[in-house]
Design a protein around this motif. Structure first.
Motif, PDB file in Angstrom:
ATOM      1  N   TYR A  24     -34.177  84.777  35.930  1.00 39.27           N
ATOM      2  CA  TYR A  24     -34.370  84.783  34.479  1.00 39.27           C
ATOM      3  C   TYR A  24     -35.697  84.117  34.118  1.00 39.27           C
ATOM      4  N   ASP A  25     -36.490  84.755  33.277  1.00 35.14           N
ATOM      5  CA  ASP A  25     -37.695  84.150  32.716  1.00 35.14           C
ATOM      6  C   ASP A  25     -37.313  83.581  31.355  1.00 35.14           C
ATOM      7  N   LEU A  26     -37.213  82.267  31.272  1.00 39.50           N
ATOM      8  CA  LEU A  26     -36.718  81.611  30.065  1.00 39.50           C
ATOM      9  C   LEU A  26     -37.693  81.664  28.891  1.00 39.50           C
ATOM     10  N   SER A  27     -38.895  82.197  29.111  1.00 37.82           N
ATOM     11  CA  SER A  27     -39.824  82.378  27.990  1.00 37.82           C
ATOM     12  C   SER A  27     -39.409  83.565  27.119  1.00 37.82           C
ATOM     13  N   ASP A  28     -38.549  84.432  27.656  1.00 34.44           N
ATOM     14  CA  ASP A  28     -38.015  85.583  26.917  1.00 34.44           C
ATOM     15  C   ASP A  28     -36.698  85.150  26.269  1.00 34.44           C
ATOM     16  N   PRO A  29     -36.619  85.144  24.931  1.00 34.13           N
ATOM     17  CA  PRO A  29     -35.399  84.662  24.259  1.00 34.13           C
ATOM     18  C   PRO A  29     -34.113  85.367  24.710  1.00 34.13           C
ATOM     19  N   SER A  30     -34.164  86.668  24.955  1.00 33.45           N
ATOM     20  CA  SER A  30     -32.940  87.351  25.385  1.00 33.45           C
ATOM     21  C   SER A  30     -32.563  86.949  26.809  1.00 33.45           C
ATOM     22  N   ALA A  31     -33.553  86.735  27.668  1.00 30.67           N
ATOM     23  CA  ALA A  31     -33.266  86.269  29.033  1.00 30.67           C
ATOM     24  C   ALA A  31     -32.724  84.845  29.003  1.00 30.67           C
ATOM     25  N   ARG A  32     -33.277  84.004  28.111  1.00 37.43           N
ATOM     26  CA  ARG A  32     -32.768  82.631  27.974  1.00 37.43           C
ATOM     27  C   ARG A  32     -31.303  82.641  27.556  1.00 37.43           C
ATOM     28  N   MET A  33     -30.966  83.484  26.584  1.00 37.43           N
ATOM     29  CA  MET A  33     -29.586  83.562  26.113  1.00 37.43           C
ATOM     30  C   MET A  33     -28.667  84.057  27.238  1.00 37.43           C
TER      31      MET A  33
END
Length: 160
Positions: A24-33
């Motif tokens: 997961y790349d946590l800079s992407d809001p959907s990936a963080r969620m």
């Protein structure tokens, strides 16, 4: 096992290539969620970013009686609320490495090329000052360097 990074596509791609399917790349809001949903209630979190500010985030992912392992060296201190740790019976452990040397030697002997992208900068000792500056920049939220490998060579004898 889940692997997360922040604007760290090269390392996440390397982890994926090594067989870690859930990156997961946590800079992407959907990936963080998606990561927070998948990681919620974790038994164990290994945090190896060197960024003290994210310790609170990962503590919130642990189930009661969960364990947080801090790997590596942190440049700054962090303040924790001990009541939160005690009530949830959380544990925090520290380590400077994740395994024994012979385990790394075996992994590298099997497929050293697969691990090569994990080292982003290879420098001679004569350039260590700039390399250290790059590594410090990464700790402060910039992205100039991932992991450094410093090579040592004996100085050539002076010709006289």
């Amino acid at each position: 096992m889940l692997i997360a990074g922040f604007e760290d596509q090269a390392r996440l791609a390397t982890c994926h290539a090594l067989g870690f399917a859930d990156t997961y790349d946590l800079s992407d809001p959907s990936a963080r969620m998606a990561f927070e949903t998948a990681a919620s209630g974790a038994d164990l979190v290994i945090k190896a970013t060197g960024r003290p500010s994210s310790i609170h985030d990962v503590l919130s992912l642990l189930r009661s009686e969960g364990v947080l392992v801090l790997a590596g060296i942190y440049a700054r201190s962090v303040t924790l609320a001990p009541t939160h740790l005690v009530r949830r019976k959380l544990q925090i452990r520290g380590t400077t490495h994740g395994t024994q040397r012979h385990d790394w030697d075996a992994a590298l002997a099997e497929d050293a090329a697969a691990f090569a992208p994990m080292i982003t900068h290879r420098l001679p000792l004569s350039q260590i000052e700039g390399g250290a500056r790059d590594a410090k920049g990464r700790l402060e939220g910039h992205d100039p360097a991932g992991r450094l490998s410093v090579t040592f060579r004996r100085a050539e004898p002076a010709c006289g």
